[in-house]
Design an enzyme around this catalytic site. Structure first.
Site, PDB file in Angstrom:
ATOM      1  N   ASP A  31       0.911  -1.297   0.094  1.00 31.29           N
ATOM      2  CA  ASP A  31       0.006  -0.110  -0.051  1.00 31.29           C
ATOM      3  C   ASP A  31       0.775   1.198  -0.007  1.00 31.29           C
ATOM      4  O   ASP A  31       2.146   1.241   0.123  1.00 31.29           O
ATOM      5  CB  ASP A  31      -0.996  -0.188   1.337  1.00 31.29           C
ATOM      6  CG  ASP A  31      -1.537   1.101   1.441  1.00 31.29           C
ATOM      7  OD1 ASP A  31      -2.448   1.722   0.293  1.00 31.29           O
ATOM      8  OD2 ASP A  31      -1.960   1.566   2.705  1.00 31.29           O
ATOM      9  N   LYS A  56     -11.707   6.432  -2.673  1.00 32.45           N
ATOM     10  CA  LYS A  56     -12.078   7.584  -2.072  1.00 32.45           C
ATOM     11  C   LYS A  56     -13.553   7.966  -2.122  1.00 32.45           C
ATOM     12  O   LYS A  56     -14.215   8.381  -1.281  1.00 32.45           O
ATOM     13  CB  LYS A  56     -11.290   8.802  -2.381  1.00 32.45           C
ATOM     14  CG  LYS A  56      -9.780   8.614  -2.265  1.00 32.45           C
ATOM     15  CD  LYS A  56      -9.567   7.870  -0.896  1.00 32.45           C
ATOM     16  CE  LYS A  56      -7.923   7.788  -0.830  1.00 32.45           C
ATOM     17  NZ  LYS A  56      -7.729   6.805   0.404  1.00 32.45           N
TER      18      LYS A  56
END
Length: 271
Positions: free
Chosen positions: A12, A54
């Site tokens: 990540d 998001k």
């Protein structure tokens, strides 16, 4: 170059390799809700669904009982897709303006990554950030010496992002991995650990450098053992629900995990 049974490690970004505490996205979520609708959320609420794309993150924040109740009080209805679109549209320019300020590597991340490369291990990466944010973050991180072999953004694939396996599997394909059981997914948030499991990979959760502990680098440096223990357990409660194969404090502890997984792979074990 040493020959490792591990073919690839997929990292990540925020809270794992860069941006100690994963503050770039969380503070911007608070700002976007305020700017978009004059609606207040706190950092804990902003952090809750971290790891998702998001747009999906904003949707998940809106569904939190505390946020949903206040949204109903302020607007008389549950958050709509159009309202999520508006917050997302507000979020994007704010995030793009700030993300390069949070590109500094966490602890000795660059050394850890380069040591993996020296062993012939490919470095993949994926993020909950969309491509237009990654296009700013990637060169900013490169200035610090971070050069992953491949990057997948959350909106790159039509199939979607976390917690599904798609981004991790795209990395495996592009990196030429022949067996996903020789891959390791490293993440500071539950959706990214779930992603690794769903892709058939080993999974490593990070307790202190990322979203769940929510410590700044300065707080981490200044913390006594008790403070770190409290932060560690707070993160463990959240991450262990995703049952990662390993839970460690930060990327600095990863080399020991790699060595253990190498031993297990050579013994015929699989994730």
């Amino acid at each position: 170059m040493q020959d490792s049974p591990v073919q690839a490690v997929i990292f990540d970004w925020a809270g794992t390799i860069v941006d100690f505490g994963s503050f770039a996205p969380t503070s911007i979520f608070v700002e976007a809700f305020k700017s978009g609708f004059n609606f207040d959320i706190n950092l804990a609420e902003a952090r809750e669904p971290m790891g998702l794309g998001k747009w999906q993150h904003i949707e998940a924040v809106g569904k939190l009982p505390s946020v949903n109740q206040r949204w109903h009080q302020q607007f008389g209805h549950a958050m709509t897709s159009e309202e999520i679109d508006h917050i997302y549209a507000t979020f994007m320019p704010l995030q793009k303006a700030k993300v390069a300020d949070h590109a500094e590597p966490i602890l000795n991340a660059i050394d850890v990554v380069n040591d993996l490369k020296d062993k012939g291990i490919k470095i993949g990466s994926c993020s909950g950030y969309p491509r237009e944010v990654m296009d700013i973050l990637i060169p900013a991180a490169a200035k610090y010496g971070y050069h992953p072999d491949y990057v997948v953004a959350t909106d790159d694939l039509p199939q979607g992002g976390r917690p599904a396996a798609f981004m991790a599997l795209k990395n495996a394909i592009e990196l030429g991995v022949t067996n996903v059981s020789t891959c390791i997914k490293v993440d500071d948030a539950a959706p990214g650990i779930d992603e690794g499991h769903n892709a058939g990979m080993w999974t490593v959760g990070l307790l202190l450098s990322g979203n769940e502990a929510g410590l700044t680098y300065e707080e981490y440096q200044a913390a006594d053992a008790e403070t770190l223990s409290v932060a560690r357990e707070k993160a463990r409660l959240k991450l262990q629900k995703s049952t990662p194969h390993y839970l460690i404090d930060t990327i600095a502890d990863l080399p020991e995990v790699i060595a253990d997984i190498e031993t297990r792979l050579l013994a015929g074990e699989r994730p």
